[in-house]
Design a protein around this motif. Structure first.
Motif, short mmCIF file in Angstrom:
data_model
loop_
_atom_site.label_atom_id
_atom_site.label_comp_id
_atom_site.label_asym_id
_atom_site.label_seq_id
_atom_site.Cartn_x
_atom_site.Cartn_y
_atom_site.Cartn_z
N HIS A 93 161.50 -52.94 12.52
CA HIS A 93 162.25 -52.09 13.46
C HIS A 93 163.56 -51.60 12.84
O HIS A 93 163.92 -50.43 12.95
N ILE A 94 164.27 -52.53 12.20
CA ILE A 94 165.55 -52.17 11.58
C ILE A 94 165.32 -51.14 10.47
O ILE A 94 166.05 -50.14 10.37
N GLY A 95 164.29 -51.36 9.65
CA GLY A 95 163.99 -50.43 8.56
C GLY A 95 163.64 -49.05 9.08
O GLY A 95 164.03 -48.04 8.50
N ARG A 96 162.91 -49.00 10.20
CA ARG A 96 162.54 -47.70 10.75
C ARG A 96 163.77 -46.97 11.28
O ARG A 96 163.94 -45.77 11.07
N VAL B 221 156.76 -42.23 16.32
CA VAL B 221 155.61 -43.06 16.71
C VAL B 221 155.03 -43.63 15.41
O VAL B 221 154.41 -42.90 14.63
N PRO B 222 155.25 -44.95 15.17
CA PRO B 222 154.93 -45.53 13.86
C PRO B 222 153.51 -45.25 13.38
O PRO B 222 153.29 -45.10 12.19
N ASP B 223 152.53 -45.19 14.31
CA ASP B 223 151.16 -44.91 13.91
C ASP B 223 150.70 -43.56 14.45
O ASP B 223 149.52 -43.36 14.74
N ASN C 42 153.15 -33.41 7.41
CA ASN C 42 153.05 -32.73 6.11
C ASN C 42 153.71 -33.52 4.99
O ASN C 42 153.31 -33.42 3.83
N CYS C 43 154.72 -34.30 5.32
CA CYS C 43 155.47 -35.05 4.30
C CYS C 43 154.69 -36.27 3.82
O CYS C 43 155.06 -36.88 2.82
N GLY C 44 153.63 -36.66 4.56
CA GLY C 44 152.85 -37.82 4.16
C GLY C 44 153.02 -39.01 5.09
O GLY C 44 152.15 -39.87 5.19
N ASN C 45 154.15 -39.07 5.79
CA ASN C 45 154.43 -40.16 6.72
C ASN C 45 153.63 -39.97 8.02
O ASN C 45 153.11 -38.90 8.29
N LEU C 46 153.52 -41.03 8.80
CA LEU C 46 152.87 -40.95 10.11
C LEU C 46 153.92 -40.85 11.21
O LEU C 46 154.94 -41.53 11.17
N GLY C 47 153.63 -40.01 12.22
CA GLY C 47 154.43 -40.01 13.44
C GLY C 47 155.82 -39.44 13.33
O GLY C 47 156.69 -39.74 14.15
N CYS C 48 156.07 -38.56 12.34
CA CYS C 48 157.35 -37.86 12.27
C CYS C 48 157.53 -36.98 13.52
O CYS C 48 156.55 -36.50 14.10
N LEU C 49 158.79 -36.74 13.89
CA LEU C 49 159.08 -35.84 15.00
C LEU C 49 158.37 -34.50 14.82
O LEU C 49 157.79 -33.95 15.76
N HIS D 236 159.88 -36.38 23.00
CA HIS D 236 160.05 -36.86 21.63
C HIS D 236 161.34 -36.31 21.02
O HIS D 236 162.11 -37.03 20.38
N ILE D 237 161.57 -35.01 21.21
CA ILE D 237 162.78 -34.39 20.65
C ILE D 237 164.03 -35.02 21.28
O ILE D 237 164.99 -35.34 20.58
N GLY D 238 163.99 -35.21 22.60
CA GLY D 238 165.14 -35.81 23.29
C GLY D 238 165.42 -37.22 22.81
O GLY D 238 166.58 -37.62 22.66
#
Lengths: 323, 323
Positions: free
Chosen positions: A241-244, B168-170, B175-182, B241-243
C-alpha cells in the motif's frame, strides 16, 4: 555569529532535545518523559526547563530554539490547532508566545513531520537531492515534500498529508473519517489492528510468536523476522500500500528520491522490499528513460524530529549559511 | 519592446496557431490539418509556413514563438524523445534546431500539457491562485502543477504524469504497461472502450442511443445527456476515479484549486459532479479547517495548448512583464 541551535521534539511519550553546532555536530542531547496526562502547565514547565538546561550546557551560544509538535499549528501566530495524544486544553493555546516569554532566545514552532523532512534535507538521506519525498511511518503516516530544494508547504501549510490518500475506496475507516486511507491500511496502528484481528479469529501461530493478544509493531517485526507467515504478510501488505501511494506521488512529482522514516521504518527490509517492488511496478512510465527514483531508509531514526526542529530554528532565524 | 508572441499547438489531427498581444488579446489565429501520416518533412513545412504567416499578419512585431508538442522532449536540446500519434522518424529529431534555422524569431518547445497549465495560470482558471493542479482529460490523461506560483517541472522535467497513478491495482492494462492507471480507467479512450464492451455484450439501449458500435466520448456524452443509463454510469465511474486521484493529490499538495481541461472536460457537469463529490468525500482532513479546494472547468477549452505555447515563449524569452 558562530553559534548553535536547539531542537526539541515534543512527542506523546518522550521529549527529545538536541543542540546542534555550526558543523552539524551534536553539542548536547537529552530525553525526558512527556507526562502529557499531567496537563499543559506541567509539559510547558518541562519544555522551558529543557531550553534553560540546553542553552546553559551547550558550550556555545544557542542562537534560537525550534520546537517540533505532533499536530497542527497556525504558522503565523504559533497557536496550536490540534495536538494529537495530548489533553484537549492545548487546542487554541498560544504555545509560541508562552514559550517566548519564558525564554531568552527566539523560538520557532514546526510540525514534527515537516521538521523530520528538514532534518533529512540538511543532515540525512535527502542531502544530495533537490526534489524528494519523505514519509514517516509510525502510529500514523505523515509526509513532507522537498521541491526545488525547499520544503513545500502548500497553500495553507498543510501539504504532505500523504497518509490520507485513499488507497482502497471501501477500506477500513480512518481516524479522519474517510474510508481506506493509507494510514488506515499501513500505519503501525493498522498493522497492530490486523494482527489483533488475526489472533482473535484463531491464528494460534501468530499469538504464540508475539506472546500476547495485543501485539505491537515491534513484536510483529520480531515475529516476521523469525518467519511467522501472518506477520510477514502484514508487513508485505502494508509495504505494498505504501509503495503504491509513493508510486502515485512519483508519477505526479518526478522526484529524485523517497526517504522512509518513522518508528515502523526500523523494520527495514521487511517493509522496504515491498515498498521498492511496488514503486518499480507502478512507475513504469518513469523507467528507464527518466532515471527512476532512489529509495532510502532514514539514517536519522528517532532523532529526525529534534534535529529538524534545530534546523528549522537555524533556517527561520537566518542562520542557514551555517549549514 | 512592445510586441506579440506566437503559440502553436501541434496536435495529431490539427495544428492550431495563435498570436497573443501585449494585453493577452488574440491578434491572429489559424487552424490547419496536421496530416501526420505524410511524414515529418511535410509537417515541418506546415509549421514553418504558419510561423511565417503569423509573424507577417499579426500587425505587431512577433518577438518569439512557442511550440507545444504531444510528447516528451529533452528541454535542454529541443530533441524529440517521443511524439504520440506521429510517424516514428520524429524520435530523436532535433525539432528545435530545425525550426530555428528556418525562422527569424527565437523558438521554444514545451510539452502540450505543461503549455496548457501555463495558459491556465496566465489567462485561465488558475489566474487567482499560487498553488493549483491542472488535469487534461482527453484521449489520455495528463497534468501540470503550479506550486508557489511556478510550473513545477520535477527532477527530470517529467512531473505531472497524474494519468499514470495506479487507481485499481489489478485494473485494465494501460499503454504504459502498468495495470489500473487512471488513464486506463477514466480517459476518453477508456470510456469509449467501456461503451464498446457494453454494446458487444448486448447493451441494446446504449447501441441505439449512440447509433454505432464504435461510440466516441462525444457520442457518449450526448447519450448521457439524453438519459441513457450506461452512458451516465460510464461518466460517473470515470469522474469518481478522477476525483479520487485528484483528492489524493490534494492531500499531498494542499493546493487552492484544481482546473479540469481537455476534450472530455467539455462534458461539463456529467464529469465534474462525480469529480467534485469524490474530492469532497476523500479529503475530509482538509475541510473545513483548511479551506478545502476549488474546482474549475477550464475556460480556455481547445485553445489552452496554443495559448500556453505563446505564454511559454513569452516567459522563456524574458517578456513576462508583458502579461
Amino acid at each position: 555569529m558562530q553559534g548553535a541551535y536547539l531542537g526539541i521534539d515534543l512527542g506523546g511519550t518522550e521529549i527529545k532535545a538536541v543542540v546542534v553546532g555550526p558543523g552539524g555536530d551534536t553539542l548536547f542531547s537529552k530525553r525526558e518523559s512527556t507526562h502529557a496526562e499531567q496537563g499543559r502547565d506541567a509539559v510547558l514547565e518541562t519544555l522551558v526547563g529543557l531550553i534553560r538546561e540546553a542553552t546553559g550546557r551547550a558550550g556555545l551560544p544557542v542562537l534560537a530554539a525550534g520546537l517540533a509538535i505532533p499536530g497542527v499549528l497556525d504558522p503565523e501566530t504559533g497557536i496550536i490547532e490540534l495536538l494529537t495524544n495530548f489533553t484537549p486544553e492545548w487546542g487554541g493555546f498560544g504555545l509560541l508566545e508562552a514559550l517566548q516569554v519564558q525564554s531568552d532566545i527566539p523560538c520557532f514552532l514546526v510540525n514534527d513531520v515537516r521538521a523530520a523532512t528538514v532534518a533529512e534535507q540538511m543532515w540525512g538521506a535527502g542531502k544530495p537531492y533537490r526534489d524528494f519525498i519523505c514519509i514517516a511511518i509510525g502510529t500514523g503516516i505523515g509526509g513532507g515534500l522537498v521541491l526545488n530544494g525547499e520544503v513545500y508547504a502548500g497553500s495553507r501549510g498543510a501539504a504532505g498529508e500523504i497518509g490520507h490518500q485513499t488507497m482502497v475506496p471501501d477500506g477500513p475507516r480512518c481516524n479522519c473519517g474517510n474510508l481506506g486511507c493509507l494510514e488506515a491500511l499501513a500505519s503501525g496502528y493498522a498493522m497492530a489492528r490486523d494482527a489483533r484481528e488475526a489472533i482473535a479469529t484463531g491464528d494460534v501461530d501468530l499469538a504464540q510468536a508475539v506472546g500476547t493478544d495485543e501485539p505491537t509493531p515491534e513484536g510483529l517485526a520480531l515475529a516476521a523476522d523469525q518467519g511467522n507467515v501472518t506477520a510477514r504478510a502484514i508487513f508485505s501488505r502494508a509495504g505494498e500500500h505504501i509503495g503504491r501511494a509513493l508510486g502515485n506521488l512519483v508519477c505526479a512529482l518526478n522526484p529524485e528520491a523517497v526517504v522512509v522514516g518513522g518508528g515502523i521504518a526500523m523494520a527495514g527490509e521487511l517493509l522496504l522490499r515491498p515498498i521498492r517492488e511496488e514503486i518499480e511496478r507502478r512507475t513504469v512510465v518513469f523507467t528507464p528513460r527518466r532515471g527512476g527514483v532512489a529509495l532510502h531508509l532514514s539514517p536519522l531514526g528517532g532523532r529526525a524530529g529534534a534535529l529538524g526542529a534545530a534546523a528549522w530554528a537555524m533556517k527561520r532565524s537566518g542562520g542557514e549559511r551555517a549549514k
